[in-house]
Each structure stands twice: as C-alpha cells, then as structure tokens.
Scaffold this motif. Structure first.
Motif, PDB file in Angstrom:
ATOM      1  N   PRO A 221      50.409  36.166  37.769  1.00  0.00           N
ATOM      2  CA  PRO A 221      49.091  36.165  38.417  1.00  0.00           C
ATOM      3  C   PRO A 221      49.204  35.763  39.882  1.00  0.00           C
ATOM      4  O   PRO A 221      50.115  35.016  40.261  1.00  0.00           O
ATOM      5  CB  PRO A 221      48.328  35.099  37.626  1.00  0.00           C
ATOM      6  CG  PRO A 221      49.401  34.112  37.251  1.00  0.00           C
ATOM      7  CD  PRO A 221      50.630  34.952  36.969  1.00  0.00           C
ATOM      8  N   LEU A 226      43.364  33.020  41.869  1.00  0.00           N
ATOM      9  CA  LEU A 226      42.725  32.604  40.628  1.00  0.00           C
ATOM     10  C   LEU A 226      42.097  31.221  40.786  1.00  0.00           C
ATOM     11  O   LEU A 226      41.014  30.947  40.268  1.00  0.00           O
ATOM     12  CB  LEU A 226      43.737  32.567  39.476  1.00  0.00           C
ATOM     13  CG  LEU A 226      44.213  33.885  38.862  1.00  0.00           C
ATOM     14  CD1 LEU A 226      45.021  33.607  37.606  1.00  0.00           C
ATOM     15  CD2 LEU A 226      43.057  34.809  38.532  1.00  0.00           C
ATOM     16  N   GLU A 505      45.163  39.377  34.152  1.00  0.00           N
ATOM     17  CA  GLU A 505      45.216  38.531  35.348  1.00  0.00           C
ATOM     18  C   GLU A 505      46.435  38.803  36.226  1.00  0.00           C
ATOM     19  O   GLU A 505      46.604  38.167  37.272  1.00  0.00           O
ATOM     20  CB  GLU A 505      45.191  37.056  34.928  1.00  0.00           C
ATOM     21  CG  GLU A 505      43.850  36.630  34.349  1.00  0.00           C
ATOM     22  CD  GLU A 505      43.887  35.276  33.664  1.00  0.00           C
ATOM     23  OE1 GLU A 505      42.823  34.640  33.557  1.00  0.00           O
ATOM     24  OE2 GLU A 505      44.982  34.840  33.220  1.00  0.00           O
ATOM     25  N   SER A 506      47.278  39.736  35.847  1.00  0.00           N
ATOM     26  CA  SER A 506      48.479  40.052  36.633  1.00  0.00           C
ATOM     27  C   SER A 506      48.110  40.510  38.042  1.00  0.00           C
ATOM     28  O   SER A 506      47.124  41.220  38.248  1.00  0.00           O
ATOM     29  CB  SER A 506      49.280  41.148  35.933  1.00  0.00           C
ATOM     30  OG  SER A 506      50.280  41.673  36.778  1.00  0.00           O
ATOM     31  N   SER A 507      48.930  40.124  39.010  1.00  0.00           N
ATOM     32  CA  SER A 507      48.689  40.528  40.403  1.00  0.00           C
ATOM     33  C   SER A 507      48.911  42.021  40.620  1.00  0.00           C
ATOM     34  O   SER A 507      48.411  42.601  41.575  1.00  0.00           O
ATOM     35  CB  SER A 507      49.619  39.752  41.344  1.00  0.00           C
ATOM     36  OG  SER A 507      50.950  40.245  41.245  1.00  0.00           O
TER      37      SER A 507
END
Length: 569
Positions: A221, A226, A505-507
């Motif tokens: 993430p 976040l 939520e991964s970038s």
C-alpha cells in the motif's frame, strides 16, 4: 583510506494478480519474472559470494510464488497461460483460449526479447498479417502455430542463467519451430522446478550473510496516503485531493500491513526483517513511527524526499552540494535509539534503470565504478562513514538490456569483488559498524512525506482518475467498517474480507491510472482494481455499486507500452 560503503537494494514486487473469487491468476507476470529476473538475480549473487546486497521481497509477491510452487506440486494449475502451455491438443481449445494466447504471447520488450529470434519474429509477422485481415481470421490459426507461440514466449522470458545451464532450453531455441507436446511439457516442468527452488535459494543466500532480506507492508500500500491524504501536500502544496478527505481507519490498516509483513517474512525466511523498503519508497513521519514501534531498525526513500526534508528543516539556508548531505545516514527521531533512514542516489539508480541498457555491459559497469570512485574522492573529508545507496526495481529493468542484463551484472559484480576501497554492504551490517565506530549520525528535524518518484506522491494521487479510484476505495472501506462491526459474517468470512480489502489497497492500481500510460496497460489494471472492489462487496454480502462496473481511466492514445518503472526526476 576509509572505504566507501555501497548498498545495492534490489526491490522485487508484483501486485496480487489472483481473482480471490475463483483462485485464478488473471495476469502471468509473477511466474514470468520468476523464471527470468528473480532466477537471474540469485544466480549473479551465487557466482559472486563476496558481493553483498539487500533483496527486498514484498510479501504478496512471496505469497504468489509460494502459490505457484504449490500448484506444480498439486498438479492443479490456476494460471491460464501456464495451463495452456501444458495442454496436449491445442487444436481443441476454445476461441477465448486462442484469443488469450494471441493477446498474451507478444507482451514483452520486442527489441530484446523478440527481434533477436527469427523464428519468434516470424510468428509475429504471421500474426500481423492475419490481424490485418480482421480479428475473426485469427481463430483459424493452427494448434501448431499456438504451440510454437506459447513455447517461444516462455523461451523469451527464460533467464539468461537458465539458458546457460539447461541444454534443453538451447535445443528448443535452436529447433525454432514444430514444438511437440513433449517439448512443451518439458519446458512446463522446468518452470515449476525454477519456481519451487526460488525462495530456498534466497533463504540460503541470507543464511550465509551475503544478503539482507528486507520487506514492505504486505500488499504494497502507499502507506503515507492511507494514513493521511494531505501528506501529498508536503511536496506539492497545491495537490488536488480526493473528495473523501481521509481514508477511514488508515493508520490501523497500515499497521495491519506492517505486522502481516513481519509475520510472513518470518514464515518465509525464519528471521525477523531488520528494515522496510516502503511501497514506492513512500515515507512519512507517521509511517516511520509505526515501523519504530514494531522494532524496525531502518527504512529508506528517494533523494527527492531528502531534499524536500532538508529544505523544510533549514528554511533559511541554501542547500549545499549533494556530496555534503546525500551519502550519510540520518535518524528521524531526536532520541538516540531513533530509526535510521537512508536515501538513494537517484542519478546512479536511474543510470541502471534507464541508461546503461543502451551501453556495452563492460562500459556501463566501469562507468558505474568510476562514478563511485569520484564520489569517494569528494566525500572523504566530509563524511565520517560514507554510504551510497543504489535502490531500484530488481525485475523490470533487465527487460530492456541485451541478455537480461547478464553481462552488465556479471562485470559489475566482478569489479566490485576486486575493488580496493568500494565495499558492498547491507544496511543491517552498516548500522552495526556505525554504532561500533561511534560515527556521526545526522538528525533530520523535519521529514517531508514523499516517494522515490519526483519526491512526491503525484504518480498515485492528484488527478481526476486517481482521485476517483481513491474515492471508490474510501466508499468500499466505509461499507467494510459497517459490516465488520455487525454479526453478518463468520470469523472465517471476516478473514477473507480483510485479505480482499488489503488487495484493494495496493499502490499499483493508482500507479496505472492516467493518460500518460498506455490504453492497453490501463485497461488491464483498471479492470483488476474494479474486480477486487467487486469481490470485496460480494464478500461483504452487499450489492456491487454500478459505478464499480464502469471503467475509471482510459489511458493515453500515444503513451508508450512499458510503464513499469519511472525516473526519479
């Protein structure tokens, strides 16, 4: 003469390509990079035992490598392309499977992975001729054409070290065409063997002390965002933020990713990671506080982040020459036991990532060494215990090099092994020596949030499409919070939901949105992101919002096809 410490940090990462609803792999990049880059990088280290390095494995990549290894053991392949490679009669496959082969098996750097092989190039020419007559004619290609195409695609993605150690691979490349089912099955089995041996090879390199294995928050993430979207304004004060002013419960989510990464690292490598390379080199003071609370010794980021931090720390002073500030460690806490932070030499790192592929391997390696010697000469009187950090993608860079960077890496490691004063090391070992010698460590009064790309977060937030994706994620997270507090789900179902949210939520999804990326690449990752969101809603037992079914970004008509890496400035 005191040595110049050199840290080579190779970052290994792929996002989660699995459809958690079906277990199928939707894209093949994990196993393709495994047989090419992760295999070759291990080989070069094994052949040069005196060269030290850090290898950073993102846990979600390790999870997928482990998944592939189990697929081969259980003989249940959940990757469509791999499954087709081992399919006996390709004349009998479906139209969709034919389309999958044709759409997938030319995706590579054609200059280095297709054009050097006349037989593979001929397959492309046949494809172009048929495509020029209309897509409908492509369904008539023979099973032998598909067999040859599948075989050549996997041969082109095979690591150079594998070609040099397996006569069978050379035999197939020499044969060139008319590959049999036996040929394909032998190639398929070799792929399984390479993947199953991969994690043990790196574990052995770490056990010998040659490499340090570091990690990243579990699903990669963009942690500072976040925690707080407004951290984007540390480097870009006028940045446009998503409609949602904050990601709900972001700090707790980042803590989840960090704790999960530590646990998975222990399971894979039987040791506690000493340091974190955060996703995209993206750091903020809040993120480093989480690292420190969980016992982390070091982290690192890009040179642009350091520049922004120094300007904020000393607003009334002009920035000196980079030799005065770059090649030293920093602590980001006023306490003596504060966490160490290192910053990459962007110029040297980008030379490997983008420029040396155009050079002869030996010339590039010698230029790299010469640059380090020049740095050594200039910092001798400035820094007590100088350190140069070269940090970059350890997988995508080599696709643009002839022979997957084989000659450049061999010559570079040869020169480093025999050099009189350039000393390869790891951050863990460097910190031990730093403490033992009581060398000076600078305190960084203000840490400006940012990443290794431009020193900012502009690659992941700030334009319409990226912000829309963040808003969709925020809305999904609000639904997640509501359902998780209720009694709708069992404990087992909640665990599945938590993993699915982590994948959302991964970038990586936010990296690809924008018109500077190609339409083809954007479409793939746009669909993956929205599929992850849709799966999250289904696991929450909620209807999928209509907006999740609509594409977020179109990409640019004239954008390049390869955007897996970006220059630091």
């Amino acid at each position: 003469m005191k040595p110049l410490n050199l840290v080579l940090l190779w970052h290994m990462h792929q996002p989660d390509y699995r459809d958690r609803d079906t277990g199928e792999f939707l894209l093949p990049w994990v196993y393709l990079h495994a047989i090419k880059d992760y295999t070759d990088m291990a080989h070069h280290l094994e052949q040069h035992p005196c060269v030290k390095a850090i290898v950073n494995f993102v846990p979600i990549l390790l999870d997928q490598l482990e998944d592939y290894a189990q697929q081969f053991t259980q003989k249940k392949i959940r990757d469509p392309l791999l499954r087709l490679l081992a399919t006996p009669d390709l004349n009998m496959i479906t139209v969709n499977e034919r389309a999958s082969i044709l759409n997938s098996c030319f995706q590579s750097n054609h200059a280095t992975m297709l054009k050097p092989y006349p037989a593979y190039q001929h397959l492309r020419e046949v494809y172009d001729m048929l495509k020029g007559q209309g897509d409908k004619d492509l369904i008539y290609v023979s099973g032998q054409y598909l067999a040859d195409l599948l075989t050549w695609y996997h041969l082109a993605w095979m690591g150079e070290s594998v070609r040099r150690s397996h006569e069978f691979v050379v035999k197939l490349m020499t044969q060139g065409k008319n590959f049999s089912y036996t040929d394909r099955l032998q190639l398929f089995n070799l792929i399984g063997k390479l993947i199953q041996e991969l994690i043990p090879r790196y574990r052995e390199l770490a056990a010998s002390g040659q490499i340090e294995l570091s990690t990243t928050p579990h699903f990669h993430p963009l942690a500072p965002l976040l925690i707080d979207f407004s951290s984007a304004r540390d480097s870009l004060p006028e940045a446009t933020l998503p409609s949602n002013t904050i990601y709900p419960g972001g700090c707790e989510r980042v803590t989840f990713h960090v704790k999960s990464a530590i646990n998975r690292h222990r399971q894979h490598f039987d040791t506690q990671p000493a340091g974190f390379w955060p996703a995209e080199g993206g750091i903020s003071k809040d993120l480093l506080n989480i690292f420190m609370e969980l016992g982390c010794q070091w982290s690192a980021s890009g040179e642009g982040v350091l520049v922004n931090s120094l300007r904020k720390s000393y607003p009334n002073q002009s920035l000196p020459n980079r030799n005065h500030y770059l090649y030293r460690p920093y602590q980001v806490s006023d306490e003596k036991n504060g966490m160490f932070c290192f910053f990459r030499d962007d110029k040297l790192s980008d030379m490997i990532g983008f420029e040396y592929s155009k050079w002869f391997g030996r010339d590039a390696a010698e230029n790299f060494i010469h640059t380090l010697e020049k740095i050594h000469h200039e910092v001798q009187a400035i820094v007590t215990y100088p350190i140069v950090s070269v940090i970059l993608d350890g997988e995508n860079a080599w696709e643009s090099y002839p022979y997957n960077g084989y000659y450049f890496l061999k010559d570079l490691y040869d020169l480093l092994e025999s050099h009189p004063f350039i000393q390869t090391t790891t951050y863990r070992d460097y910190i031990v020596n730093l403490v033992d010698t009581q060398a000076e460590t600078k305190i960084l009064p203000v840490l400006a949030a940012g990443s290794w790309v431009y020193g900012s977060f502009s690659t992941w937030i700030g334009d319409h499409d990226k912000n829309l994706a963040w808003d969709l994620l925020c809305t999904a997270k609000q639904s997640y919070d509501f359902v998780m507090k209720s009694d709708r789900l069992t404990d087992e179902e909640k665990l599945l939901v938590e993993q699915q949210l982590a994948s959302c939520e991964s970038s990586d999804w936010f990296w690809w949105f924008g018109d500077y990326n190609s339409a083809q690449a954007v479409a793939s990752f746009d669909q993956l992101f929205r599929k992850n969101l849709a799966n999250l809603y289904r696991l929450l037992k909620l209807p999928v919002p209509a907006i999740v079914l609509e594409p977020i970004s179109q990409g640019g008509r004239y954008a390049g096809l390869v955007e897996t890496m970006r220059r630091s400035s």
